[in-house]
Design an enzyme around this catalytic site. Structure first.
Site, mmCIF file in Angstrom:
data_model
loop_
_atom_site.group_PDB
_atom_site.id
_atom_site.type_symbol
_atom_site.label_atom_id
_atom_site.label_comp_id
_atom_site.label_asym_id
_atom_site.label_seq_id
_atom_site.Cartn_x
_atom_site.Cartn_y
_atom_site.Cartn_z
ATOM 1 N N THR A 1 0.860 -1.183 0.000
ATOM 2 C CA THR A 1 0.000 0.000 0.000
ATOM 3 C C THR A 1 0.896 1.232 0.000
ATOM 4 O O THR A 1 2.105 1.139 0.210
ATOM 5 C CB THR A 1 -0.909 0.046 1.240
ATOM 6 N N ALA B 1 3.181 -1.046 4.724
ATOM 7 C CA ALA B 1 2.467 0.169 5.124
ATOM 8 C C ALA B 1 3.486 1.302 5.192
ATOM 9 O O ALA B 1 4.527 1.162 5.833
ATOM 10 C CB ALA B 1 1.797 -0.028 6.478
ATOM 11 N N ILE C 1 7.523 -1.971 6.978
ATOM 12 C CA ILE C 1 7.440 -0.512 6.948
ATOM 13 C C ILE C 1 8.046 0.020 5.653
ATOM 14 O O ILE C 1 9.215 -0.203 5.359
ATOM 15 C CB ILE C 1 8.162 0.118 8.159
ATOM 16 N N LYS C 2 7.206 0.715 4.911
ATOM 17 C CA LYS C 2 7.629 1.277 3.634
ATOM 18 C C LYS C 2 8.246 2.652 3.881
ATOM 19 O O LYS C 2 7.621 3.524 4.489
ATOM 20 C CB LYS C 2 6.417 1.383 2.710
ATOM 21 N N ILE C 3 9.476 2.826 3.405
ATOM 22 C CA ILE C 3 10.241 4.049 3.642
ATOM 23 C C ILE C 3 10.685 4.616 2.294
ATOM 24 O O ILE C 3 11.213 3.878 1.459
ATOM 25 C CB ILE C 3 11.500 3.754 4.491
#
EC number: 2.2.1.2
Length: 215
Positions: A27, A56, A82-84
């Site tokens: 996402t 996310a 965790i999308k960074i």
């Protein structure tokens, strides 16, 4: 190559999950915004549908805030990644989160060197964007090929997620280039299912059977 779906639409995820092919979901803030719902609520529901990696994304642009948001998102479910975004502050955040055992997916990758830096910072995944590179006249698949070769040459375990997938050819090219994962919009997954000769063959089988048994 594993198949992820790139959406925050719970109904699309539910339908795709029933096909038995999904290994995860990605996402981003834009996809979450389309749903008009709280991010934690959406992510929790997605985690209840798909037993796999769920990316996310943080909204912050500074390391400390990225880390804070990442820790909060990671508490939602054990499958959260965790999308960074790829930037200096993002790399710092990846290092901190990785040291705490929190998996990260570095997004907005547009060069092999960005992917290398992300991997060395501790990223679990890197997401090169095929479609957006195609849009500016650079074949997106070339970056996937280069990253895959570089990671193999240097024994880097970070997984490659082909992102910004626009069509089935992007998926095929990614699989052949050595991408570990392709994250695919629902409409493209449906296109992958279809082939005109398959449809024609099914129709012919039914016609032959009905003709033989006077149906």
């Amino acid at each position: 190559m594993k198949i992820f779906i790139d959406t925050a639409n719970v109904e699309e995820i539910r339908k795709a999950s029933k096909l038995g092919v999904l290994a995860g979901v990605t996402t981003n803030p834009s996809l979450i915004a389309k749903e008009g719902r709280d991010i934690k609520e959406v992510i929790e529901e997605i985690c209840s549908i798909v037993d796999g990696s769920i990316s996310a994304e943080v909204m912050a642009l500074e390391c400390d805030e990225m880390v804070r948001e990442g820790r909060e998102l990671a508490k939602i479910h054990k499958n959260i990644v965790i999308k960074i975004p790829m930037c200096e502050e993002g790399l710092k955040a990846v290092k901190v989160l990785a040291s705490e055992g929190i998996r990260t997916n570095v997004t907005l990758i547009f060069s092999p060197l960005q992917a290398l830096l992300a991997a060395r910072a501790g990223a679990s995944f890197v997401s090169p964007f095929l479609g957006r590179l195609d849009d500016i006249g650079n074949p997106g698949i070339e970056i996937v090929t280069q990253i895959a070769e570089m990671f193999a040459l240097h024994g880097i375990d970070t997984e490659i997620i082909s992102a910004s997938v626009r069509n089935p050819m992007h998926v095929l090219d990614s699989a052949m280039a050595g991408s570990h994962i392709a994250t695919i919009p629902y409409n493209v997954i449906l296109q992958m299912v279809k082939h005109p000769l398959t449809d024609a063959g099914m129709k012919k089988f039914i016609e032959d059977y009905n003709k033989a048994f006077n149906k």
